[in-house]
Design an enzyme around this catalytic site. Structure first.
Site, PDB file in Angstrom:
ATOM      1  N   ALA A 129      55.554 -10.103  54.327  1.00  0.00           N
ATOM      2  CA  ALA A 129      54.166  -9.972  54.752  1.00  0.00           C
ATOM      3  C   ALA A 129      54.055  -9.763  56.255  1.00  0.00           C
ATOM      4  O   ALA A 129      54.781 -10.392  57.029  1.00  0.00           O
ATOM      5  CB  ALA A 129      53.383 -11.226  54.353  1.00  0.00           C
ATOM      6  N   SER A 130      53.166  -8.860  56.654  1.00  0.00           N
ATOM      7  CA  SER A 130      52.796  -8.668  58.064  1.00  0.00           C
ATOM      8  C   SER A 130      54.039  -8.486  58.955  1.00  0.00           C
ATOM      9  O   SER A 130      54.859  -7.597  58.711  1.00  0.00           O
ATOM     10  CB  SER A 130      51.944  -9.854  58.520  1.00  0.00           C
TER      11      SER A 130
END
Length: 287
Positions: free
Chosen positions: A95-96
């Site tokens: 994620a991210s």
């Protein structure tokens, strides 16, 4: 959800991690300002019978910052964690700013990766839009300063959830605040409050800022694992072009563009579609 938090030492360096749930394992590489206590999106995975393993990435939580001297070193520690837990293969979700670590892992350790999911993830060299914003963020999240920043955010969220959400949520979205609020679900207030409670930057944010400047085009081209890319069209933190870039380089990838209100894909209207896409993809490739 019951969560166990532990750590192990390898080459005199410490890696902190948590395990939530029982079942087929997922290695979840969290985004910036987070750690192994990450919660967003986990409950749905655990309810579907998955075990979610979250290492605090380099410089976050109680993980040694020296693990982050390179993506190669960081990923070697994730592999040692899997060895420690006697796990041969995992689903990897990145994620991210956890994106580069996930990309490197999926590329260089294909025999350990069952599937790969990029979740609002950074996939190409990061370019800060304005130098002033970059300097401000580096100051606010500099070690020894960030503790007081996050303490202030957490205190504001407890004192006035409405003001905290109104102040912080627009950072994550391209939409005006009134539209963000209209798309917010009742459970989001609790989840947002819990998110601000445990967020810390420590040394991890500066490590991320160095790692996300690196080109991973060669690694992306070599990924063979079934890949799902999920990204919000309203993401103001990581532009949609990062998802499109990854889709253009990973031959096995499927891109799913979501109309959620912003970077936090597990919050708001449309988050159900995100959960269905991820869980459906995992179930398709599970034992």
């Amino acid at each position: 959800m019951e969560r166990g938090v532990a750590s192990f030492t390898y080459e005199d360096l410490t890696l902190e991690y948590s395990i939530t749930g029982e079942g087929e394992p997922i290695l979840y590489l969290h985004g910036g300002h987070s750690n192994c206590l990450e919660q967003l999106g986990l409950e749905e995975l655990v309810e579907q019978g998955y075990s979610v393993i979250i290492p605090s990435r380099a410089g976050y939580g109680h993980t040694s910052k020296r693990i982050g001297k390179s993506l190669e070193t960081a990923c070697s520690f994730y592999i040692e964690l899997l060895n420690e837990l006697h796990i041969e293969r995992v689903h990897v979700i990145a994620a991210s700013t956890g994106g580069p670590s996930g990309i490197y892992l999926a590329s260089h350790y294909p025999e350990r990766v069952k599937t790969f999911t990029l979740q609002g993830a950074v996939t190409k060299p990061w370019k800060e839009s304005r130098k002033r914003d970059a300097l401000i963020s580096r100051f606010l999240f500099y070690p020894y300063v960030e503790k007081f920043v996050w303490k202030g955010v957490s205190s504001l969220a407890r004192f006035s959830p409405d003001i905290a959400f109104k102040t912080i949520a627009p950072i994550y979205s391209k939409l005006p605040y009134e539209e963000i609020k209209a798309r917010t679900l009742s459970r989001d207030w609790y989840l947002f409050d819990r998110m601000t409670e445990f967020q810390r930057s420590r040394h991890g944010f500066l490590i991320d800022m160095n790692q996300i400047r690196r080109s991973l085009e060669e690694e992306l081209d070599s990924i063979q694992a079934p890949t799902l890319i999920v990204h919000s069209v309203n993401d103001a933190i990581v532009p949609l072009e990062h998802a499109e870039y990854a889709k253009g380089h990973i031959q096995t990838a499927r891109l799913c563009c979501l109309n959620t209100w912003g970077h936090l894909l597990s919050l708001g209207k449309g988050s159900e579609e995100h959960n269905n896409e991820v869980i459906g993809f995992l179930n398709q490739h599970s034992a």
